[in-house]
Design an enzyme around this catalytic site. Structure first.
Site, short mmCIF file in Angstrom:
data_model
loop_
_atom_site.label_atom_id
_atom_site.label_comp_id
_atom_site.label_asym_id
_atom_site.label_seq_id
_atom_site.Cartn_x
_atom_site.Cartn_y
_atom_site.Cartn_z
N GLY A 53 0.78 -1.19 0.06
CA GLY A 53 0.12 0.01 0.07
C GLY A 53 0.85 1.34 -0.08
N ASP A 82 -5.71 -5.27 -5.36
CA ASP A 82 -4.77 -6.24 -5.15
C ASP A 82 -5.36 -7.57 -4.55
OD1 ASP A 82 -1.51 -5.89 -4.65
OD2 ASP A 82 -2.27 -7.81 -4.16
N ASP A 98 -8.49 -9.52 -8.90
CA ASP A 98 -7.89 -9.68 -9.78
C ASP A 98 -7.79 -8.62 -10.96
OD1 ASP A 98 -6.11 -10.77 -11.97
OD2 ASP A 98 -6.86 -12.97 -11.41
N ASP A 123 1.95 -0.72 -10.04
CA ASP A 123 3.35 -1.08 -9.50
C ASP A 123 3.38 -2.76 -9.61
OD1 ASP A 123 6.05 -1.01 -8.74
OD2 ASP A 123 5.40 -0.74 -6.57
N LYS A 163 4.76 -0.14 -14.03
CA LYS A 163 6.18 -1.04 -13.85
C LYS A 163 6.38 -1.67 -15.11
CE LYS A 163 7.16 -3.57 -10.31
NZ LYS A 163 7.98 -3.24 -9.11
C1 SAM Z 1 5.45 -5.07 -5.81
S1 SAM Z 1 4.06 -5.27 -4.89
C2 SAM Z 1 3.11 -3.60 -5.09
C3 SAM Z 1 3.73 -2.93 -4.29
C4 SAM Z 1 3.10 -1.37 -3.91
N1 SAM Z 1 3.01 -0.83 -5.24
C5 SAM Z 1 3.40 -0.65 -2.62
O1 SAM Z 1 4.01 0.54 -2.96
O2 SAM Z 1 3.29 -1.05 -1.81
C6 SAM Z 1 3.19 -6.19 -6.15
C7 SAM Z 1 1.84 -6.60 -5.97
O3 SAM Z 1 1.15 -7.08 -7.41
C8 SAM Z 1 0.15 -7.81 -6.81
N2 SAM Z 1 -0.67 -8.49 -8.03
C9 SAM Z 1 0.29 -9.36 -8.91
N3 SAM Z 1 -0.54 -9.94 -9.78
C10 SAM Z 1 -1.81 -9.41 -9.76
C11 SAM Z 1 -3.16 -9.58 -10.10
N4 SAM Z 1 -3.51 -10.26 -11.30
N5 SAM Z 1 -4.23 -8.89 -9.73
C12 SAM Z 1 -4.03 -7.95 -8.42
N6 SAM Z 1 -3.08 -7.81 -7.87
C13 SAM Z 1 -1.64 -8.59 -8.38
C14 SAM Z 1 0.73 -8.80 -5.70
O4 SAM Z 1 -0.28 -9.40 -4.90
C15 SAM Z 1 1.66 -7.82 -5.13
O5 SAM Z 1 0.88 -7.24 -3.98
#
Ligand code: SAM
Length: 318
Positions: A53, A82, A98, A123, A163
């Site tokens: 977050g 997320d 998702d 991200d 990203k």
């Molecule tokens: C690097 S983290 C994000 C960090 C966030 N931007 C922060 O600043 O705290 C990547 C996130 O992408 C989410 N994620 C990956 N595939 C996803 C999907 N298909 N739908 C939703 N979330 C997804 C993962 O659950 C993970 O929490």
């Protein structure tokens, strides 16, 4: 202390702790904003792949004016999506869902009471396997999924930040993005580690092709939708499947590609079937090996034509 744990405790890691950010990634969005002025005039924002977050914290602090004005701006709506649950945040509505699902897009739109978003940030990152080609491929798929859901919720003229892994096939992704945005810039904030191929695309002025109807059948992650991809026509087919190893057109045995060499000579190159398309230098080597090209012509083209270089450290328009 091992090398990797030292790396985690860099300046941004410490600053994040001091300033109360949930992750050091907060500085990436803050630095992108310094460069691109992302938040001016934004009332509705979506944070895709938001957990834990820190980007949502940035949106909340910047858009709701908690820092500058010391008061809440009730006009502002922020939605964070997320797969994982995350701890509540002031002024942020969370959707545990998702980003590849149309139901998630609908939920976002419901929260905005039918109004489109001004800004979508993502991200997102899948769990890294350590196999670079696989990781690049999955990251590219996630970016396309983010782009796809963005086409459902973003207003014309809006901004999308995501990203991207600057791998060898990144230009294919740039061309996909440029179909939907008039400005696409790839930026590497200072807080993003130099050792990582991670960068961010800042896509400005959302302007989908005329007649484009958002749909979720394009990305390859989810095949459960009714729309048959082959039935889509015109601008609705513009998101093409992404191949980490090359361009699908390389599988067209009857297609030829113009090859421009340093000497100015041009060749018509027909790739053998089942062979991924090669960047110009590799194509020249291939032709040279097969005695189709003189040694002089096979010399390496200048760097600007070679898309497979190391990650850029500064911003570049694409
Ligand atoms: C690097 S983290 C994000 C960090 C966030 N931007 C922060 O600043 O705290 C990547 C996130 O992408 C989410 N994620 C990956 N595939 C996803 C999907 N298909 N739908 C939703 N979330 C997804 C993962 O659950 C993970 O929490």
């Amino acid at each position: 202390m091992g090398r990797s744990s030292k790396d985690k405790r860099d300046i941004y890691y410490r600053l994040a702790k001091e300033e109360g950010w949930r992750a050091r990634s907060a500085f990436k969005l803050l630095q992108l904003d310094q460069e691109f002025n992302l938040f001016t005039g934004v009332n509705r924002a979506v944070d895709l792949c938001a957990a834990p977050g820190s980007w949502s914290q940035v949106l909340s602090r910047k858009l709701r004016g908690l820092e500058e004005k010391g008061e809440k701006d009730e006009e502002v709506k922020i939605v964070a999506v997320d797969l994982q649950a995350m701890a509540p945040l002031a002024g942020v509505t969370q959707i545990q869902g998702d980003i590849t699902k149309v139901s998630t897009a609908q939920e976002i739109i419901r929260h905005f009471e039918g109004q489109p978003a001004d800004l979508v940030v993502c991200d997102g990152a899948p769990d890294v396997t350590g196999l670079h080609d696989v990781d690049e491929y999955i990251q590219a798929q996630l970016l396309l999924a983010a782009l796809n859901i963005t086409t459902h919720v973003l207003k014309p003229g809006g901004t999308f930040v995501a990203k991207i892994f600057r791998g060898k096939d990144v230009t294919l992704l740039y061309s996909q993005l440029k179909i939907f945005f008039s400005g696409v810039t790839c930026a590497k904030p200072r807080s993003s580690r130099n050792s990582s191929i991670e960068a961010f695309v800042v896509c400005q002025n959302y302007s989908p092709p005329e007649g484009y109807v958002p749909n979720m059948s394009n990305p390859l992650l989810d095949h459960s939708y009714d729309v048959d991809f082959n039935q889509l026509e015109g601008p609705n087919r513009v998101i093409v499947p992404f191949l980490a190893c090359g361009d699908l057109s390389a599988f067209d045995s009857d297609r030829t590609y113009p090859l421009q060499l340093d000497s100015g000579k041009r060749y018509e190159y027909t790739p053998p079937t089942q062979l991924p398309i090669r960047p110009p230098y590799q194509q020249a080597c291939h032709l040279r090996k097969n005695n189709l090209l003189s040694r002089e012509d096979a010399k390496r083209p200048d760097q600007s034509q070679d898309e497979t270089g190391p990650p850029a450290k500064s911003n570049s328009s694409v």
